[in-house]
Motif scaffolding. Structure first.
Motif, PDB file in Angstrom:
ATOM      1  N   GLY A 168       0.785  -1.232   0.000  1.00  0.00           N
ATOM      2  CA  GLY A 168       0.000   0.000   0.000  1.00  0.00           C
ATOM      3  C   GLY A 168       0.809   1.270   0.000  1.00  0.00           C
ATOM      4  O   GLY A 168       0.319   2.317   0.422  1.00  0.00           O
ATOM      5  N   LEU A 169       2.048   1.221  -0.450  1.00  0.00           N
ATOM      6  CA  LEU A 169       2.865   2.431  -0.488  1.00  0.00           C
ATOM      7  C   LEU A 169       2.407   3.326  -1.633  1.00  0.00           C
ATOM      8  O   LEU A 169       2.078   2.843  -2.723  1.00  0.00           O
ATOM      9  CB  LEU A 169       4.336   2.077  -0.694  1.00  0.00           C
ATOM     10  CG  LEU A 169       5.004   1.199   0.367  1.00  0.00           C
ATOM     11  CD1 LEU A 169       6.453   0.922  -0.015  1.00  0.00           C
ATOM     12  CD2 LEU A 169       4.920   1.828   1.738  1.00  0.00           C
ATOM     13  N   ASP A 170       2.418   4.631  -1.399  1.00  0.00           N
ATOM     14  CA  ASP A 170       2.123   5.547  -2.501  1.00  0.00           C
ATOM     15  C   ASP A 170       3.387   5.683  -3.362  1.00  0.00           C
ATOM     16  O   ASP A 170       4.428   5.082  -3.058  1.00  0.00           O
ATOM     17  CB  ASP A 170       1.611   6.894  -1.984  1.00  0.00           C
ATOM     18  CG  ASP A 170       2.634   7.678  -1.162  1.00  0.00           C
ATOM     19  OD1 ASP A 170       3.863   7.503  -1.361  1.00  0.00           O
ATOM     20  OD2 ASP A 170       2.200   8.479  -0.302  1.00  0.00           O
ATOM     21  N   ALA A 215       4.661  -6.657  -1.243  1.00  0.00           N
ATOM     22  CA  ALA A 215       3.709  -6.542  -2.349  1.00  0.00           C
ATOM     23  C   ALA A 215       3.734  -5.119  -2.886  1.00  0.00           C
ATOM     24  O   ALA A 215       3.851  -4.160  -2.136  1.00  0.00           O
ATOM     25  CB  ALA A 215       2.305  -6.901  -1.858  1.00  0.00           C
ATOM     26  N   HIS A 216       3.603  -4.987  -4.189  1.00  0.00           N
ATOM     27  CA  HIS A 216       3.587  -3.638  -4.796  1.00  0.00           C
ATOM     28  C   HIS A 216       2.216  -3.047  -4.736  1.00  0.00           C
ATOM     29  O   HIS A 216       1.223  -3.629  -4.852  1.00  0.00           O
ATOM     30  CB  HIS A 216       4.048  -3.694  -6.252  1.00  0.00           C
ATOM     31  CG  HIS A 216       5.517  -3.922  -6.369  1.00  0.00           C
ATOM     32  ND1 HIS A 216       6.430  -2.951  -6.097  1.00  0.00           N
ATOM     33  CD2 HIS A 216       6.228  -5.005  -6.706  1.00  0.00           C
ATOM     34  CE1 HIS A 216       7.646  -3.431  -6.291  1.00  0.00           C
ATOM     35  NE2 HIS A 216       7.540  -4.685  -6.652  1.00  0.00           N
ATOM     36  N   ARG A 229       7.093   4.364  -2.471  1.00  0.00           N
ATOM     37  CA  ARG A 229       7.653   3.278  -3.281  1.00  0.00           C
ATOM     38  C   ARG A 229       9.029   3.657  -3.801  1.00  0.00           C
ATOM     39  O   ARG A 229       9.943   2.848  -3.807  1.00  0.00           O
ATOM     40  CB  ARG A 229       6.688   2.955  -4.434  1.00  0.00           C
ATOM     41  CG  ARG A 229       7.184   1.964  -5.459  1.00  0.00           C
ATOM     42  CD  ARG A 229       7.696   0.641  -4.957  1.00  0.00           C
ATOM     43  NE  ARG A 229       6.773  -0.097  -4.149  1.00  0.00           N
ATOM     44  CZ  ARG A 229       7.080  -1.249  -3.551  1.00  0.00           C
ATOM     45  NH1 ARG A 229       8.265  -1.794  -3.699  1.00  0.00           N
ATOM     46  NH2 ARG A 229       6.218  -1.872  -2.809  1.00  0.00           N
ATOM     47  N   ARG A 230       9.204   4.927  -4.247  1.00  0.00           N
ATOM     48  CA  ARG A 230      10.528   5.378  -4.715  1.00  0.00           C
ATOM     49  C   ARG A 230      11.541   5.303  -3.575  1.00  0.00           C
ATOM     50  O   ARG A 230      12.674   4.848  -3.764  1.00  0.00           O
ATOM     51  CB  ARG A 230      10.450   6.799  -5.273  1.00  0.00           C
ATOM     52  CG  ARG A 230       9.914   6.883  -6.687  1.00  0.00           C
ATOM     53  CD  ARG A 230      10.116   8.267  -7.297  1.00  0.00           C
ATOM     54  NE  ARG A 230       9.432   9.325  -6.541  1.00  0.00           N
ATOM     55  CZ  ARG A 230       8.146   9.636  -6.677  1.00  0.00           C
ATOM     56  NH1 ARG A 230       7.398   8.986  -7.536  1.00  0.00           N
ATOM     57  NH2 ARG A 230       7.615  10.604  -5.969  1.00  0.00           N
ATOM     58  N   THR A 231      11.140   5.741  -2.387  1.00  0.00           N
ATOM     59  CA  THR A 231      12.034   5.674  -1.224  1.00  0.00           C
ATOM     60  C   THR A 231      12.373   4.230  -0.900  1.00  0.00           C
ATOM     61  O   THR A 231      13.535   3.894  -0.655  1.00  0.00           O
ATOM     62  CB  THR A 231      11.392   6.357  -0.005  1.00  0.00           C
ATOM     63  OG1 THR A 231      11.103   7.717  -0.339  1.00  0.00           O
ATOM     64  CG2 THR A 231      12.305   6.300   1.202  1.00  0.00           C
ATOM     65  N   TYR A 232      11.371   3.377  -0.924  1.00  0.00           N
ATOM     66  CA  TYR A 232      11.590   1.952  -0.677  1.00  0.00           C
ATOM     67  C   TYR A 232      12.582   1.389  -1.687  1.00  0.00           C
ATOM     68  O   TYR A 232      13.541   0.696  -1.317  1.00  0.00           O
ATOM     69  CB  TYR A 232      10.262   1.194  -0.755  1.00  0.00           C
ATOM     70  CG  TYR A 232      10.415  -0.308  -0.685  1.00  0.00           C
ATOM     71  CD1 TYR A 232      10.555  -0.956   0.533  1.00  0.00           C
ATOM     72  CD2 TYR A 232      10.455  -1.074  -1.846  1.00  0.00           C
ATOM     73  CE1 TYR A 232      10.713  -2.331   0.600  1.00  0.00           C
ATOM     74  CE2 TYR A 232      10.614  -2.446  -1.796  1.00  0.00           C
ATOM     75  CZ  TYR A 232      10.739  -3.072  -0.573  1.00  0.00           C
ATOM     76  OH  TYR A 232      10.911  -4.423  -0.512  1.00  0.00           O
ATOM     77  N   ASP A 233      12.378   1.685  -2.972  1.00  0.00           N
ATOM     78  CA  ASP A 233      13.266   1.183  -4.020  1.00  0.00           C
ATOM     79  C   ASP A 233      14.699   1.695  -3.830  1.00  0.00           C
ATOM     80  O   ASP A 233      15.660   0.964  -4.058  1.00  0.00           O
ATOM     81  CB  ASP A 233      12.738   1.555  -5.406  1.00  0.00           C
ATOM     82  CG  ASP A 233      11.458   0.807  -5.761  1.00  0.00           C
ATOM     83  OD1 ASP A 233      11.188  -0.258  -5.148  1.00  0.00           O
ATOM     84  OD2 ASP A 233      10.714   1.288  -6.646  1.00  0.00           O
ATOM     85  N   GLY A 250      20.964  -1.338  -0.424  1.00  0.00           N
ATOM     86  CA  GLY A 250      21.276  -2.475   0.430  1.00  0.00           C
ATOM     87  C   GLY A 250      20.792  -2.335   1.861  1.00  0.00           C
ATOM     88  O   GLY A 250      21.123  -3.151   2.716  1.00  0.00           O
ATOM     89  N   VAL A 251      20.011  -1.306   2.138  1.00  0.00           N
ATOM     90  CA  VAL A 251      19.481  -1.097   3.486  1.00  0.00           C
ATOM     91  C   VAL A 251      18.364  -2.087   3.773  1.00  0.00           C
ATOM     92  O   VAL A 251      18.259  -2.632   4.872  1.00  0.00           O
ATOM     93  CB  VAL A 251      18.983   0.359   3.655  1.00  0.00           C
ATOM     94  CG1 VAL A 251      18.318   0.561   5.004  1.00  0.00           C
ATOM     95  CG2 VAL A 251      20.142   1.335   3.460  1.00  0.00           C
TER      96      VAL A 251
END
Length: 83
Positions: free
Chosen positions: A54-56, A82-83, A60-64, A70-71
């Protein structure tokens, strides 16, 4: 005793193999007979997927970015976010 060069020192060594085996046995005993490692890993995968679902777009960009740095671990089939 000659303290200048340390030649009179008595070597002192400890083999921790037995203590490590004992520690591991105690951990397994503390987990109890009902502990199911497969179920625990499955629950961990589910929690990880839920955490990053459920990321906006910005999240999602921050997650990627964190994955690329490698964090955070890379997504793997059968147990990833899940995307």
């Amino acid at each position: 005793m000659n303290q200048d060069n340390g030649t009179d020192l008595i070597p002192f060594t400890i083999d921790l193999t037995f203590e490590e085996a004992r520690r591991r046995a105690e951990v397994v005993a503390a987990l109890g007979p009902d502990w199911d490692p497969v179920a625990a890993l499955r629950a961990e995968d589910e929690a990880y997927a839920l955490l990053y679902s459920g990321l906006d777009a910005e999240q999602r960009r921050t997650y990627d970015l964190l994955v690329a740095a490698g964090v955070l671990p890379r997504e793997e089939p059968g147990g990833a976010a899940a995307h």
